[in-house]
Design an enzyme around this catalytic site. Sequence first.
Site, short mmCIF file in Angstrom:
data_model
loop_
_atom_site.label_atom_id
_atom_site.label_comp_id
_atom_site.label_asym_id
_atom_site.label_seq_id
_atom_site.Cartn_x
_atom_site.Cartn_y
_atom_site.Cartn_z
N GLU A 51 92.61 31.81 43.58
CA GLU A 51 91.39 31.14 44.04
C GLU A 51 90.87 30.16 42.99
O GLU A 51 90.49 29.03 43.31
CB GLU A 51 90.31 32.19 44.37
CG GLU A 51 90.71 33.16 45.47
CD GLU A 51 91.34 34.43 44.94
OE1 GLU A 51 91.09 35.50 45.53
OE2 GLU A 51 92.10 34.37 43.94
N CYS A 85 86.72 36.48 41.25
CA CYS A 85 87.00 35.34 42.13
C CYS A 85 85.87 35.15 43.15
O CYS A 85 85.64 34.04 43.62
CB CYS A 85 88.32 35.55 42.85
SG CYS A 85 89.75 35.41 41.75
N THR A 196 124.33 59.61 31.44
CA THR A 196 124.66 58.23 31.83
C THR A 196 124.57 57.32 30.61
O THR A 196 125.43 56.45 30.40
CB THR A 196 123.69 57.73 32.92
OG1 THR A 196 123.85 58.52 34.09
CG2 THR A 196 123.95 56.27 33.26
#
Length: 351
Positions: A51, A85, A196
């Site tokens: 805005e 805003c 992993t």
Amino acid sequence: MHETYMRLALQEALKGAGKTFTNPLVGAVIVSENQVIAVGSHLAYGQPHAEMNAIQSCITPEKLFNSTIYVTLEPCHHYGKQPPCTKTILDSGIKRVVIGQLDPNPLVAGKGKQFLEEQGVEVISGVMTEEVRQLNPFYNFFYEHQRPYITLKQAISLDGKIALAGQRTGLTNEKVAKKVHEERGDYQAILVGSQTLLIDNPTLGTTKDVLFPPLRIILDRKGQTLEHPELRLFQEDKGKILIFTERKSVVKMPKWVEVLSFPQVTIERVISELTRRGVQSVYVEGGAQIHDAFLATGLWDELITYVAPKVIGGNSTSSFSSQRLVESVTNLSDLTVETIDGDLRIVGRRR
């Protein structure tokens, strides 16, 4: 007519893709006498909102008086890194605000709309809401469910295996590898288990152009990874790392690594901590037991499976495997299938 300008605001919002971090993508279009006089978007985390950018970019500010602003997300009404805003809109002389979606963030959550209406500004909401929601699926999910959106990702052979026993095993092709490295950039965090990390030794980075690299998370109950400073993840500062462990002893780690020690590391504990830190999305890359732990808790939302036209068999590691007793089948919905240079990418959501 409203849809025409809201579509422009949607397109404008995309200019901030990969740059807004935990903030949502937002676009704004200002219209006076059926003419677009300014546009704006939230271009990066910490920078002016859509805005404000639209209002400041208007080269004929006198036309702002009695104009209409179309904004994809409800204007904020609180002080953060930027001023409210709502106040900027009010001070500009804009007299009508058309909103695509009300903001689920409790800091806003209808307060912006209410304030503007109390100040005599006409507010229309709910214009193209479904399309607008697709701009920020993880942001919306986080505030509506009070936890991150969790995607489980795996690469498997046709017989459901993810690797040779105890070995790093490449299954999918190079195009899939490139896809995964880019896909990581869509999420705020990448999560793996210790095995992993020890077997594959990944960096868990992304090739996508993002302002903030994903947070890298390691689930390591025994603290095994803490004894391996040679791992690539610990060699170079490419973003923050969190290690969840039950190990109490302190080990000196690089400054970008934070070790969190708990009496018991559970999926619930991990997700609770990530929620507290404001992490809105997690890409879980495994391994098999980590995936199965997420499956068991129900704390997951999407499964992405890359399937290679290969068969392993034998004592190789199976997808979603553990010693857990299973008594039910989990159904997926919204299934999509695509081919990537001979491999398959299958995506499904938890019902």
